[in-house]
Design an enzyme around this catalytic site. Structure first.
Site, mmCIF file in Angstrom:
data_model
loop_
_atom_site.group_PDB
_atom_site.id
_atom_site.type_symbol
_atom_site.label_atom_id
_atom_site.label_comp_id
_atom_site.label_asym_id
_atom_site.label_seq_id
_atom_site.Cartn_x
_atom_site.Cartn_y
_atom_site.Cartn_z
ATOM 1 N N MET A 101 12.207 64.782 17.964
ATOM 2 C CA MET A 101 12.163 65.569 16.738
ATOM 3 C C MET A 101 10.980 66.527 16.756
ATOM 4 O O MET A 101 9.975 66.287 17.408
ATOM 5 C CB MET A 101 12.042 64.648 15.533
ATOM 6 C CG MET A 101 13.325 63.921 15.208
ATOM 7 S SD MET A 101 13.204 63.100 13.614
ATOM 8 C CE MET A 101 14.923 62.643 13.388
ATOM 9 N N HIS B 224 5.777 60.056 22.136
ATOM 10 C CA HIS B 224 5.322 59.782 20.779
ATOM 11 C C HIS B 224 5.724 58.360 20.393
ATOM 12 O O HIS B 224 6.912 58.036 20.305
ATOM 13 C CB HIS B 224 5.951 60.770 19.797
ATOM 14 C CG HIS B 224 5.550 62.186 20.055
ATOM 15 N ND1 HIS B 224 6.281 63.252 19.601
ATOM 16 C CD2 HIS B 224 4.494 62.722 20.712
ATOM 17 C CE1 HIS B 224 5.693 64.386 19.967
ATOM 18 N NE2 HIS B 224 4.604 64.081 20.649
ATOM 19 N N SER C 75 10.055 62.240 22.509
ATOM 20 C CA SER C 75 9.755 61.589 21.238
ATOM 21 C C SER C 75 10.923 60.676 20.882
ATOM 22 O O SER C 75 11.249 59.776 21.661
ATOM 23 C CB SER C 75 9.481 62.643 20.159
ATOM 24 O OG SER C 75 9.114 62.031 18.947
ATOM 25 N N THR C 76 11.608 60.918 19.779
ATOM 26 C CA THR C 76 12.717 60.060 19.370
ATOM 27 C C THR C 76 13.790 60.001 20.450
ATOM 28 O O THR C 76 14.274 61.025 20.911
ATOM 29 C CB THR C 76 13.342 60.581 18.066
ATOM 30 O OG1 THR C 76 12.319 60.739 17.099
ATOM 31 C CG2 THR C 76 14.398 59.616 17.544
ATOM 32 N N ASP D 188 6.941 69.755 19.142
ATOM 33 C CA ASP D 188 5.835 69.492 20.055
ATOM 34 C C ASP D 188 6.251 69.776 21.497
ATOM 35 O O ASP D 188 7.341 69.397 21.928
ATOM 36 C CB ASP D 188 5.368 68.040 19.939
ATOM 37 C CG ASP D 188 4.124 67.778 20.769
ATOM 38 O OD1 ASP D 188 3.275 68.683 20.862
ATOM 39 O OD2 ASP D 188 4.006 66.672 21.329
#
Length: 347
Positions: free
Chosen positions: A284, A194, A167-168, A287
């Site tokens: 973050m 993401h 993600s991030t 998930d």
């Protein structure tokens, strides 16, 4: 701080941000040069960065900010055309944290959703600690933490498929890991990143241009082939079906995520079990943690990025905390380890 050359769009962004009680506009400037002059005085918590700017572009501005005044940067991309997306992706590689869609106008379709996404991302990213000169989004001088020894003594079965999630901070981390693989990498790779739906084609194309592997957005019912990376489409889950084909699903988001890394790993656990290889990188939230636990419980081998290199140690930390991780590794060691495992060279 808002950095946007169009006066109309700059005023629109200021209006959007001013409506959110979590945020205050510290400054709004029309060029990268002005942003660099003002950043030391304003000391913003987060920067909204346009990419196409007169004079110095947003990519070079990101590089300089991350070198001289490390600050969380959210790229606001006004186009999903190849060149604009390439610049945006390279800005992520230079240290920006995420990319979101630029609003068009108060009456445009989807405006409220885009506005909410911008504000939420600005708020979340304002909390992320960033470091100086982070060309690949990891600390170049950090000492790698001791690697977990749990499960290292066993020799896992040679994997037949890999799932990887981020993600991030994910794009540069994925570029680092996947870039370690040769064109004849022996198994398929399923990837969940993401990112806003409009950017997924450009993201896959950007990755494809960085490495020997073929990278593209996954298609429903296709048979995954060795040496290819299949990226989950925007706003769709990517699963491995019981027949071993790819499945693109519009089922509801899981824990606010679609695509969901947990659903990908769960489908791998059910379909390939001990022949599954799961990897969870910077990001973050949580998930992927439940899914990678189930993959490990099914006998698969699982790897998480170590805290010493993760831009955000959220998703990997959750996976470790739940007991779903066979080994935690600094980013530069993940690719070589996975290559050895897939070639049957052991650990």
């Amino acid at each position: 701080m808002v950095v946007e050359d169009s006066l109309v769009v700059r005023q629109l962004l200021v209006h959007i941000i001013a409506r959110d009680p979590r945020l205050v506009v510290a400054a709004a400037v029309g060029s990268a040069e002005e942003a660099l002059r003002e950043i030391g005085r304003v000391q913003p918590d987060v920067i909204s960065m346009d990419i196409r700017l007169p004079g110095m572009d947003g990519l070079e501005a990101t590089r300089r900010i991350m070198s001289d005044h490390p600050t969380p940067i959210v790229v606001i991309a006004g186009s999903v055309e190849d060149e604009s997306l390439k610049i945006s992706m390279n800005a992520l590689r230079a240290g920006a944290l995420t990319v979101v869609e630029k609003p068009v106008g108060l009456t445009s379709a989807g405006f409220d959703g885009i506005a909410e996404t911008i504000c939420t991302q600005l708020y979340i990213m304002s909390q992320v600690p960033v470091v100086r000169q982070r060309s690949f989004a990891w600390r170049p001088n950090a000492q790698p933490a001791p690697v977990q020894k749990r499960d290292w003594e066993r020799s896992p079965l040679r994997p037949s498929i890999m799932g990887i999630a981020a993600s991030t901070g994910g794009p540069p981390a994925l570029a680092k890991v996947l870039g370690a693989f040769p064109a004849d990498f022996p198994i398929p790779i399923l990837l969940v990143q993401h990112m806003g739906a409009p950017f997924m084609e450009g993201f896959a194309s950007w990755l494809n241009g960085l490495m020997p592997l073929e990278v593209r957005v996954a298609r429903d019912q296709e048979i995954p082939a060795p040496g290819k990376v299949y990226v989950a489409p925007g706003d769709r889950h990517l699963l491995l079906s019981p027949a071993g084909t790819l499945q693109i699903s519009a089922s509801p988001a899981l824990a606010s995520q679609r695509p969901s890394a947990t659903l990908l790993f769960q489908s791998m656990a059910k379909t390939v079990g001990s022949r599954g290889l799961g990897v969870i990188l910077t990001g973050m939230g949580e998930d992927g943690a439940q899914g990678i636990l189930e993959l490990r419980q099914a006998g698969g081998y699982t790897v998480a990025e170590d805290e010493s290199t993760a831009v955000v140690y959220g998703m990997p930390a959750a996976a470790v905390r739940m007991g779903g991780v066979s080994a935690s590794l600094p980013l530069d060691l993940i690719g070589p380890r996975l290559l050895r495992l897939t070639r049957g060279d052991g650990e």
